[in-house]
Each structure stands twice: as structure tokens, then as C-alpha cells.
Design a protein around this motif. Structure first.
Motif, PDB file in Angstrom:
ATOM      1  N   PHE A  17      13.065  -0.749  10.001  1.00 21.22           N
ATOM      2  CA  PHE A  17      12.977   0.312  10.993  1.00 21.22           C
ATOM      3  C   PHE A  17      12.039   1.451  10.582  1.00 21.22           C
ATOM      4  CE2 PHE A  17      17.346  -1.420  11.090  1.00 21.22           C
ATOM      5  CZ  PHE A  17      17.202  -2.184  12.240  1.00 21.22           C
ATOM      6  N   ARG A  18      11.120   1.179   9.676  1.00 17.43           N
ATOM      7  CA  ARG A  18      10.154   2.183   9.235  1.00 17.43           C
ATOM      8  C   ARG A  18       8.773   1.560   9.170  1.00 17.43           C
ATOM      9  NH1 ARG A  18      12.240   4.876   4.045  1.00 17.43           N
ATOM     10  NH2 ARG A  18      10.519   6.272   4.501  1.00 17.43           N
ATOM     11  N   ASP A  19       7.758   2.416   9.090  1.00 13.94           N
ATOM     12  CA  ASP A  19       6.376   1.941   9.002  1.00 13.94           C
ATOM     13  C   ASP A  19       6.125   1.253   7.665  1.00 13.94           C
ATOM     14  OD1 ASP A  19       5.732   2.991  11.492  1.00 13.94           O
ATOM     15  OD2 ASP A  19       5.165   4.934  10.658  1.00 13.94           O
ATOM     16  N   PRO A  20       5.201   0.293   7.635  1.00  9.43           N
ATOM     17  CA  PRO A  20       4.831  -0.342   6.365  1.00  9.43           C
ATOM     18  C   PRO A  20       4.265   0.685   5.384  1.00  9.43           C
ATOM     19  CG  PRO A  20       3.877  -1.531   8.218  1.00  9.43           C
ATOM     20  CD  PRO A  20       4.465  -0.261   8.761  1.00  9.43           C
ATOM     21  N   VAL A  21       4.469   0.424   4.088  1.00  6.42           N
ATOM     22  CA  VAL A  21       3.995   1.320   3.034  1.00  6.42           C
ATOM     23  C   VAL A  21       3.021   0.539   2.150  1.00  6.42           C
ATOM     24  CG1 VAL A  21       4.669   2.789   1.098  1.00  6.42           C
ATOM     25  CG2 VAL A  21       6.203   2.548   3.079  1.00  6.42           C
ATOM     26  N   PRO A  22       1.709   0.617   2.441  1.00  5.78           N
ATOM     27  CA  PRO A  22       0.730  -0.095   1.620  1.00  5.78           C
ATOM     28  C   PRO A  22       0.492   0.621   0.288  1.00  5.78           C
ATOM     29  CG  PRO A  22      -0.352   0.989   3.456  1.00  5.78           C
ATOM     30  CD  PRO A  22       1.108   1.261   3.586  1.00  5.78           C
ATOM     31  N   VAL A  23       0.497  -0.159  -0.802  1.00  5.97           N
ATOM     32  CA  VAL A  23       0.302   0.382  -2.142  1.00  5.97           C
ATOM     33  C   VAL A  23      -1.005  -0.180  -2.692  1.00  5.97           C
ATOM     34  CG1 VAL A  23       1.291   0.622  -4.442  1.00  5.97           C
ATOM     35  CG2 VAL A  23       2.799   0.531  -2.448  1.00  5.97           C
ATOM     36  N   VAL A  24      -1.919   0.724  -3.047  1.00  2.28           N
ATOM     37  CA  VAL A  24      -3.261   0.367  -3.486  1.00  2.28           C
ATOM     38  C   VAL A  24      -3.420   0.765  -4.951  1.00  2.28           C
ATOM     39  CG1 VAL A  24      -5.718   0.629  -2.973  1.00  2.28           C
ATOM     40  CG2 VAL A  24      -4.054   0.856  -1.142  1.00  2.28           C
ATOM     41  N   PHE A  25      -3.934  -0.166  -5.763  1.00  5.33           N
ATOM     42  CA  PHE A  25      -4.087   0.066  -7.198  1.00  5.33           C
ATOM     43  C   PHE A  25      -5.547   0.212  -7.577  1.00  5.33           C
ATOM     44  CE2 PHE A  25       0.201  -1.281  -7.255  1.00  5.33           C
ATOM     45  CZ  PHE A  25       0.745  -0.881  -8.456  1.00  5.33           C
ATOM     46  N   GLN A  26      -5.780   1.082  -8.565  1.00  5.56           N
ATOM     47  CA  GLN A  26      -7.112   1.239  -9.128  1.00  5.56           C
ATOM     48  C   GLN A  26      -7.460  -0.015  -9.921  1.00  5.56           C
ATOM     49  OE1 GLN A  26      -7.459   4.660 -11.670  1.00  5.56           O
ATOM     50  NE2 GLN A  26      -9.520   5.090 -10.928  1.00  5.56           N
ATOM     51  N   ARG A  27      -8.713  -0.223 -10.179  1.00  5.52           N
ATOM     52  CA  ARG A  27      -9.211  -1.432 -10.841  1.00  5.52           C
ATOM     53  C   ARG A  27      -8.460  -1.769 -12.127  1.00  5.52           C
ATOM     54  NH1 ARG A  27     -15.315  -1.069 -11.452  1.00  5.52           N
ATOM     55  NH2 ARG A  27     -14.969  -0.958  -9.240  1.00  5.52           N
TER      56      ARG A  27
END
Length: 81
Positions: free
Chosen positions: A47-57
Motif C-alpha cells: 500500500f505504498r510507493d516503490p522505494v528504489p535503492v541505487v548504489f555507487q560503483r
């Protein structure tokens, strides 16, 4: 049997990860990818928006892409090894 890692490390399907992201998140992600960042996973709480997690190289630093495309550099996520 105990102590053996049961989770399988797989490269996620990028189309599946990007599904459900807002246009602003996709635009910000494209910009970050030009600088070597990668979308590693997306949390999808009920019931919530997706939470995209982005990592540095190097994999040591991560940010969360908010729905409006801004970066949350101090998310309240706990990342396990």
C-alpha cells in the motif's frame, strides 16, 4: 546446514526493477547511471510507493530515489550484507 548462505545472488532483471517507478524516478536513474550508479533493488512495501535503492560503483554508498526524482542521501534503511 546452519551458517550456509541460502540467498542466491542473481542479477535482477532491469525491466522488472524499473516497473512501477515514476517518470521522474526513471529520469533521475538514467542520469545517475551515466555516473556509474546502479539500481540494485526496489523495496515494494504494501500500500505504498516503490522505494528504489541505487548504489555507487564501489557499493559502499547508496541513495533512495524519491517519487519526485530527488535523492534521499540519508534514508532510514538498514542494508544487510
Amino acid at each position: 546446514m546452519y551458517g550456509r548462505e541460502r540467498r542466491q545472488r542473481q542479477d535482477p532483471d532491469t525491466a522488472t526493477l524499473r516497473a512501477g517507478l515514476t517518470p521522474a524516478q526513471l529520469h533521475a536513474l538514467a542520469t545517475l547511471e551515466q555516473f556509474g550508479w546502479t539500481l540494485r533493488f526496489v523495496r515494494r512495501p504494501l500500500f505504498r510507493d516503490p522505494v528504489p535503492v541505487v548504489f555507487q560503483r564501489d557499493g559502499r554508498r547508496f541513495v533512495v530515489l524519491e517519487a519526485d526524482g530527488t535523492l534521499n542521501e540519508a534514508p532510514d534503511l538498514v542494508i544487510r550484507d
